[in-house]
Design a protein around this motif. Structure first.
Motif, mmCIF file in Angstrom:
data_model
loop_
_atom_site.group_PDB
_atom_site.id
_atom_site.type_symbol
_atom_site.label_atom_id
_atom_site.label_comp_id
_atom_site.label_asym_id
_atom_site.label_seq_id
_atom_site.Cartn_x
_atom_site.Cartn_y
_atom_site.Cartn_z
ATOM 1 N N ARG A 93 34.747 48.745 26.233
ATOM 2 C CA ARG A 93 35.299 49.413 27.083
ATOM 3 C C ARG A 93 36.425 49.130 26.560
ATOM 4 N NH1 ARG A 93 35.021 51.899 32.950
ATOM 5 N NH2 ARG A 93 36.645 53.124 32.679
ATOM 6 N N LEU A 94 36.979 47.441 26.452
ATOM 7 C CA LEU A 94 38.188 47.186 26.243
ATOM 8 C C LEU A 94 38.964 47.404 24.618
ATOM 9 C CD1 LEU A 94 41.208 46.093 27.487
ATOM 10 C CD2 LEU A 94 39.579 43.611 26.447
ATOM 11 N N MET A 95 37.682 47.692 24.102
ATOM 12 C CA MET A 95 38.154 47.063 23.130
ATOM 13 C C MET A 95 38.723 49.435 22.351
ATOM 14 S SD MET A 95 35.614 45.724 19.598
ATOM 15 C CE MET A 95 36.800 45.867 18.874
ATOM 16 N N GLY A 96 38.585 50.381 23.287
ATOM 17 C CA GLY A 96 38.679 51.693 22.793
ATOM 18 C C GLY A 96 39.336 52.023 22.991
ATOM 19 N N GLU A 97 39.888 51.463 24.673
ATOM 20 C CA GLU A 97 41.259 51.347 25.296
ATOM 21 C C GLU A 97 42.432 51.038 24.294
ATOM 22 O OE1 GLU A 97 39.562 51.163 29.913
ATOM 23 O OE2 GLU A 97 40.121 49.430 28.614
ATOM 24 N N LEU A 120 46.811 47.305 29.487
ATOM 25 C CA LEU A 120 45.172 47.132 29.451
ATOM 26 C C LEU A 120 44.951 46.120 30.602
ATOM 27 C CD1 LEU A 120 44.814 45.519 25.843
ATOM 28 C CD2 LEU A 120 44.206 47.940 26.887
ATOM 29 N N ASN A 121 46.203 45.183 31.046
ATOM 30 C CA ASN A 121 46.040 44.575 31.780
ATOM 31 C C ASN A 121 46.185 45.751 33.653
ATOM 32 O OD1 ASN A 121 45.898 42.292 33.690
ATOM 33 N ND2 ASN A 121 48.011 43.474 34.519
ATOM 34 N N GLY A 122 47.044 46.410 33.154
ATOM 35 C CA GLY A 122 46.664 47.375 34.281
ATOM 36 C C GLY A 122 45.770 48.480 34.640
ATOM 37 N N LEU A 123 44.724 48.935 33.715
ATOM 38 C CA LEU A 123 43.643 49.551 33.092
ATOM 39 C C LEU A 123 42.309 49.062 33.893
ATOM 40 C CD1 LEU A 123 43.535 51.045 29.970
ATOM 41 C CD2 LEU A 123 44.026 52.337 32.226
ATOM 42 N N LEU A 124 42.648 47.262 33.432
ATOM 43 C CA LEU A 124 41.608 45.841 34.121
ATOM 44 C C LEU A 124 41.734 45.737 35.242
ATOM 45 C CD1 LEU A 124 41.338 43.873 30.822
ATOM 46 C CD2 LEU A 124 39.988 45.484 31.092
ATOM 47 N N CYS A 125 42.854 45.881 36.100
ATOM 48 C CA CYS A 125 43.184 46.134 37.265
ATOM 49 C C CYS A 125 42.697 46.511 37.861
ATOM 50 C CB CYS A 125 44.919 45.130 37.454
ATOM 51 S SG CYS A 125 44.964 43.386 36.977
ATOM 52 N N GLN A 126 43.038 47.821 37.711
ATOM 53 C CA GLN A 126 42.448 48.992 38.922
ATOM 54 C C GLN A 126 41.275 49.049 38.469
ATOM 55 O OE1 GLN A 126 44.075 52.396 36.769
ATOM 56 N NE2 GLN A 126 46.136 51.561 36.727
ATOM 57 N N ARG A 127 39.979 48.834 37.625
ATOM 58 C CA ARG A 127 38.156 48.705 38.172
ATOM 59 C C ARG A 127 38.326 47.031 37.947
ATOM 60 N NH1 ARG A 127 38.583 49.669 31.828
ATOM 61 N NH2 ARG A 127 38.283 47.887 31.055
ATOM 62 N N ASN A 128 38.715 46.653 38.099
ATOM 63 C CA ASN A 128 38.250 44.832 38.889
ATOM 64 C C ASN A 128 38.585 44.872 40.023
ATOM 65 O OD1 ASN A 128 36.994 42.735 37.736
ATOM 66 N ND2 ASN A 128 39.164 41.673 37.625
ATOM 67 N N LEU A 129 38.370 44.813 40.960
ATOM 68 C CA LEU A 129 38.426 45.634 42.365
ATOM 69 C C LEU A 129 37.840 43.878 43.012
ATOM 70 C CD1 LEU A 129 37.799 49.277 43.370
ATOM 71 C CD2 LEU A 129 40.047 47.892 42.550
ATOM 72 N N ARG A 130 37.551 43.545 42.581
ATOM 73 C CA ARG A 130 36.302 42.428 43.139
ATOM 74 C C ARG A 130 36.767 40.934 42.911
ATOM 75 N NH1 ARG A 130 29.907 43.798 45.208
ATOM 76 N NH2 ARG A 130 30.987 45.268 46.274
ATOM 77 N N PHE A 131 37.795 41.842 41.675
ATOM 78 C CA PHE A 131 38.317 40.286 40.430
ATOM 79 C C PHE A 131 36.802 39.478 40.018
ATOM 80 C CE2 PHE A 131 41.322 41.210 43.328
ATOM 81 C CZ PHE A 131 42.634 41.634 42.065
ATOM 82 N N SER A 132 35.775 39.886 39.701
ATOM 83 C CA SER A 132 34.419 39.011 38.771
ATOM 84 C C SER A 132 34.481 38.688 37.775
ATOM 85 C CB SER A 132 33.776 40.228 39.185
ATOM 86 O OG SER A 132 33.619 41.741 38.689
ATOM 87 N N TRP A 133 35.906 39.604 36.909
ATOM 88 C CA TRP A 133 35.580 38.555 36.056
ATOM 89 C C TRP A 133 37.399 39.093 35.171
ATOM 90 C CZ3 TRP A 133 37.153 42.766 32.283
ATOM 91 C CH2 TRP A 133 37.199 44.174 32.248
ATOM 92 N N PHE A 134 37.438 38.496 34.416
ATOM 93 C CA PHE A 134 38.631 39.056 33.256
ATOM 94 C C PHE A 134 38.841 38.490 31.866
ATOM 95 C CE2 PHE A 134 38.059 34.069 33.970
ATOM 96 C CZ PHE A 134 38.391 33.328 33.415
#
Length: 219
Positions: A51-55, A73-87
């Motif tokens: 997903r990140l490569m497509g973004e 990319l950081n904004g997109l990742l943070c929006q769907r990483n609500l539990r901060f389970s990965w980075f």
């Protein structure tokens, strides 16, 4: 791109991994080089990586400079990483081949290695940039460097220098730097030399993390 030589390889620790790399021609003389590592392993990490490569591809079609790309990319990742389970840790370079100039960001990642024509190794990435997906309001800082003909860049994932031998001793960043400095020839030969050293360092079948290398040389 004329004047640029590239080679890359990735070896997952399991049958699918979370490391990724990309090289994309942005303009006639500008190339974007990306290498990153999604936390975790297996299918969940691979899905996030895809997903990140497509973004990333979608982002650089509108804005390619490292600071802008990392913010998006950081904004997109943070929006769907609500539990901060990965980075995600990232090395991203925009290389102007004609001007022999780079802009770059290391986001939570070890430094990019620059080998000068005299064999000296320089670390690129002094700015303190955190991994993607951790803090949505973080402001990323890009850096720049002038190159000369014959300079070689090495992007790599942490699985490269964290490879352990049978006694649990790590391959180490200093060993990676030494191999990079001593390797001769084009990027393909550089990557093959490092990969061969990794394969003979302990048991390659016991690798606990993905291993990814991307080497670029300005001719």
């Amino acid at each position: 791109a004329p004047g640029l030589c590239l080679h890359a390889t990735t070896v997952p620790a399991t049958w699918v991994g979370g490391d990724f790399y990309d090289a994309i021609r942005l303009e006639a003389d500008r190339v974007g080089l990306l290498l990153g590592d999604v936390s975790g392993k297996g299918i969940p990490a691979a899905m996030q990586m895809a997903r990140l490569m497509g973004e990333f591809r979608a982002c650089v079609s509108h804005c390619a400079d490292p600071q802008s790309v990392m913010q998006v990319l950081n904004g997109l990742l943070c929006q769907r990483n609500l539990r901060f389970s990965w980075f995600v840790t990232v090395q991203y370079v925009v290389l102007d081949v004609k001007q022999r100039h780079i802009q770059f960001i290391c986001a939570g990642h070890p430094p990019i290695l620059l080998r000068h024509v005299d064999g000296q190794i320089e670390h690129l990435g002094a700015a303190l940039n955190i991994p993607l997906g951790v803090e949505e309001t973080f402001a990323y800082h890009q850096e720049e460097q002038q190159l000369v003909a014959g300079d070689t860049l090495l992007l790599y994932s942490d699985g490269t220098y964290e490879r352990q031998d049978l006694q649990g001793v790590q391959f180490g960043l200093s060993r990676l730097e030494h191999l990079f400095a001593a390797a001769s020839g084009y990027p393909e030969a550089v990557v093959q030399a490092i990969q061969a050293a990794l394969n003979t360092f302990g048991d390659a079948r016991g690798a606990k993390d993905d291993t990814t290398l991307l080497c670029a040389q300005v001719r």
